[in-house]
Design an enzyme around this catalytic site. Structure first.
Site, PDB file in Angstrom:
ATOM      1  N   GLY A  97       0.854  -1.187   0.000  1.00 47.13           N
ATOM      2  CA  GLY A  97       0.000   0.000   0.000  1.00 47.13           C
ATOM      3  C   GLY A  97       0.889   1.237   0.000  1.00 47.13           C
ATOM      4  N   ARG A  98       0.322   2.330   0.491  1.00 46.16           N
ATOM      5  CA  ARG A  98       1.054   3.607   0.460  1.00 46.16           C
ATOM      6  C   ARG A  98       2.334   3.550   1.287  1.00 46.16           C
ATOM      7  NH1 ARG A  98      -4.868   5.437   0.828  1.00 46.16           N
ATOM      8  NH2 ARG A  98      -4.746   3.951   2.539  1.00 46.16           N
ATOM      9  N   ILE A  99       2.258   2.903   2.468  1.00 42.45           N
ATOM     10  CA  ILE A  99       3.460   2.869   3.312  1.00 42.45           C
ATOM     11  C   ILE A  99       4.471   1.877   2.736  1.00 42.45           C
ATOM     12  CG2 ILE A  99       4.390   2.593   5.644  1.00 42.45           C
ATOM     13  CD1 ILE A  99       1.575   3.164   6.737  1.00 42.45           C
TER      14      ILE A  99
ATOM     15  N   SER B 152       1.368  -9.053  -2.049  1.00 43.64           N
ATOM     16  CA  SER B 152       0.087  -8.483  -1.622  1.00 43.64           C
ATOM     17  C   SER B 152      -0.987  -9.288  -2.340  1.00 43.64           C
ATOM     18  CB  SER B 152       0.004  -7.000  -1.953  1.00 43.64           C
ATOM     19  OG  SER B 152       0.231  -6.798  -3.316  1.00 43.64           O
ATOM     20  N   ARG B 153      -2.260  -9.005  -2.018  1.00 46.26           N
ATOM     21  CA  ARG B 153      -3.324  -9.826  -2.604  1.00 46.26           C
ATOM     22  C   ARG B 153      -3.300  -9.779  -4.132  1.00 46.26           C
ATOM     23  NH1 ARG B 153      -8.723  -8.275   0.365  1.00 46.26           N
ATOM     24  NH2 ARG B 153      -7.640  -6.300   0.258  1.00 46.26           N
ATOM     25  N   SER B 154      -2.973  -8.595  -4.679  1.00 47.06           N
ATOM     26  CA  SER B 154      -2.896  -8.501  -6.138  1.00 47.06           C
ATOM     27  C   SER B 154      -1.643  -7.731  -6.536  1.00 47.06           C
ATOM     28  CB  SER B 154      -4.135  -7.784  -6.671  1.00 47.06           C
ATOM     29  OG  SER B 154      -4.217  -6.516  -6.052  1.00 47.06           O
TER      30      SER B 154
ATOM     31  N   ARG C 176       0.580  -4.831  12.306  1.00 46.98           N
ATOM     32  CA  ARG C 176      -0.208  -5.178  13.485  1.00 46.98           C
ATOM     33  C   ARG C 176       0.347  -6.478  14.040  1.00 46.98           C
ATOM     34  NH1 ARG C 176      -1.649  -0.691  13.474  1.00 46.98           N
ATOM     35  NH2 ARG C 176      -3.728   0.155  13.154  1.00 46.98           N
TER      36      ARG C 176
ATOM     37  N   ASP D 150       7.481  -3.421  16.242  1.00 43.52           N
ATOM     38  CA  ASP D 150       6.838  -2.202  16.765  1.00 43.52           C
ATOM     39  C   ASP D 150       5.427  -2.501  17.255  1.00 43.52           C
ATOM     40  OD1 ASP D 150       6.576   0.605  17.261  1.00 43.52           O
ATOM     41  OD2 ASP D 150       5.455   0.821  15.392  1.00 43.52           O
TER      42      ASP D 150
ATOM     43  N   GLU E 215      -1.236  -5.443  22.875  1.00 46.67           N
ATOM     44  CA  GLU E 215      -0.565  -4.223  23.359  1.00 46.67           C
ATOM     45  C   GLU E 215      -1.315  -3.623  24.536  1.00 46.67           C
ATOM     46  OE1 GLU E 215      -0.283  -1.764  19.871  1.00 46.67           O
ATOM     47  OE2 GLU E 215       0.963  -3.232  18.835  1.00 46.67           O
TER      48      GLU E 215
ATOM     49  N   HIS F 166       4.932   0.456  19.797  1.00 53.93           N
ATOM     50  CA  HIS F 166       4.009   0.928  18.741  1.00 53.93           C
ATOM     51  C   HIS F 166       4.161   2.438  18.514  1.00 53.93           C
ATOM     52  CE1 HIS F 166      -0.031   0.079  16.569  1.00 53.93           C
ATOM     53  NE2 HIS F 166       0.608   1.073  15.985  1.00 53.93           N
TER      54      HIS F 166
HETATM   55  C1  8YV Z   1      -1.787   4.246  15.632  1.00 54.75           C
HETATM   56  C2  8YV Z   1      -1.270   3.095  13.667  1.00 54.75           C
HETATM   57  O1  8YV Z   1      -3.026   4.300  15.039  1.00 54.75           O
HETATM   58  O2  8YV Z   1      -2.156   4.563  12.060  1.00 54.75           O
HETATM   59  C3  8YV Z   1      -2.100   3.410  12.491  1.00 54.75           C
HETATM   60  O3  8YV Z   1      -2.700   2.475  11.946  1.00 54.75           O
HETATM   61  O4  8YV Z   1      -1.026   1.989  13.966  1.00 54.75           O
HETATM   62  C4  8YV Z   1      -0.779   4.176  14.546  1.00 54.75           C
HETATM   63  O5  8YV Z   1      -0.511   5.340  13.879  1.00 54.75           O
HETATM   64  C5  8YV Z   1      -1.621   5.353  16.582  1.00 54.75           C
HETATM   65  O6  8YV Z   1      -1.230   4.745  17.744  1.00 54.75           O
HETATM   66  C6  8YV Z   1      -2.846   6.148  16.847  1.00 54.75           C
HETATM   67  O7  8YV Z   1      -3.794   5.329  17.480  1.00 54.75           O
END
Ligand code: 8YV
Length: 322
Positions: free
Chosen positions: A153-155, A174-176, A231, A255, A260, A278
């Site tokens: 994706g973008r990141i 990725s899926r596609s 995640r 991270d 969490e 995180h």
């Molecule tokens: C958290 C993130 O959301 O943008 C996301 O998906 O995982 C982080 O930027 C941040 O802790 C704000 O809740």
């Protein structure tokens, strides 16, 4: 007349300043008796500000009959039930793009920190080993390494761009297949077999739950490094811990975690792992931009009937139309 806004996320001063002229802000953290609050204000609440971790529990959603928008602070929104929102014509928004650079930087920081033994070498100095034992052991260069990105994706794209500086050979799963120049693998397992670093940056949720499983971890192997800025749910965490402990996986930079802020304590004793709380997007600048976009989505919705950043599931909502 001010609208009523319920917030599950923290509201910084800058957000508050922009919201206060048009909204009465009710902060979840200040509510002692939720039931009594919902009795009194449930029908008035028209906007919710939340995060992708907190979402809005169905039991609360059910008591907000006039809710129109749920604005999430963050790009990932795995805790938000978009189907439930769509069924109620509630538009869901998030904060994409503004955090691409800092999350990508975190992924690369972890790659460098793990491969160059940053924490171990810092200890080497502080504990007097440099004086008493001499030079620290040699480390690994990331220069020219094969890096597989899980999620383009973008990141993911931003990480890939930044890795060019290190002459890394970037591939992705990725899926596609995407319109990008990097090598596409339709099998994560095959990619894991071929790369030295695997970076997870894909959405959480049921579709990606434990996608990095035992087989993938073992395919990455004793010389491999796993970086997770996505995640905790995307990896089989107990398998990850045990592979790192017994050397079936070389190293990891993490991270994010399943539960969490609770991190498996077995990881605390391992030198081949770097743990972060995180903080991928957690810079003053990026958090400010995320707050601005969270607010902009809400303010624009009520001022213009449009939002800036709807989640893709809400693309058909009238407020998502350009
Ligand atoms: C958290 C993130 O959301 O943008 C996301 O998906 O995982 C982080 O930027 C941040 O802790 C704000 O809740």
């Amino acid at each position: 007349m001010k609208k009523d806004l319920l917030t599950f996320c923290g509201i910084n001063d800058r957000m508050r300043e922009k919201l206060e002229p048009s909204f009465t802000i009710h902060e979840m953290k200040d509510i002692d008796n939720l039931d009594a609050f919902l009795d009194q204000y449930g029908e008035k609440i028209e906007a919710v500000a939340t995060t992708g971790h907190d979402g809005c529990p169905q039991a609360v959603l059910d008591r907000l009959p006039n809710l129109k928008i749920m604005s999430s602070y963050g790009v990932g929104y795995d805790a938000i039930d978009t189907d439930a929102a769509i069924a109620r014509d509630v538009i869901v928004t998030h904060t994409p793009n503004v955090l691409n650079n800092d999350v990508a930087n975190t992924a690369i920081m972890l790659m460098l920190a793990v491969s160059r033994n940053l924490i171990v070498d810092d200890k080497w100095v502080r504990e007097g080993n440099w004086v008493n034992k001499g030079a620290a052991p040699l480390t690994q260069s990331i220069e020219g390494k094969k890096v597989g990105i899980l999620g383009m994706g973008r990141i993911g794209e931003t990480i890939a761009e930044k890795l060019q500086v290190f002459n890394c050979e970037v591939s992705y799963h990725s899926r596609s297949k995407k319109e990008v120049a990097h090598t596409y693998y339709d099998s994560l397992l095959d990619m894991a077999k071929d790369v030295e670093y695997l970076i997870a940056i894909l959405p959480g949720g049921a579709n990606t739950d434990k996608i990095v499983n035992k087989q993938v971890i073992e395919a990455l192997g004793p010389q491999g490094t796993f970086i997770n800025v996505a995640r905790g749910s995307v990896v089989d965490e107990p398998e990850l811990v045990s592979a790192l402990k017994d050397g079936r996986l070389g190293a990891a930079g993490l991270d994010v975690f399943v539960d969490e802020p609770n991190v498996p304590t077995e990881l605390f004793d391992l030198d081949n792992v770097i743990l972060l709380p995180h903080v991928g997007s957690a810079t003053v600048q990026t958090r400010e931009a995320m707050g601005d976009l969270t607010v902009e989505n809400i303010v624009r919705y009520f001022a213009e009937g449009k939002v800036t950043a709807p989640v893709w599931e809400c693309a058909d909502h009238p407020a998502a139309q350009k």
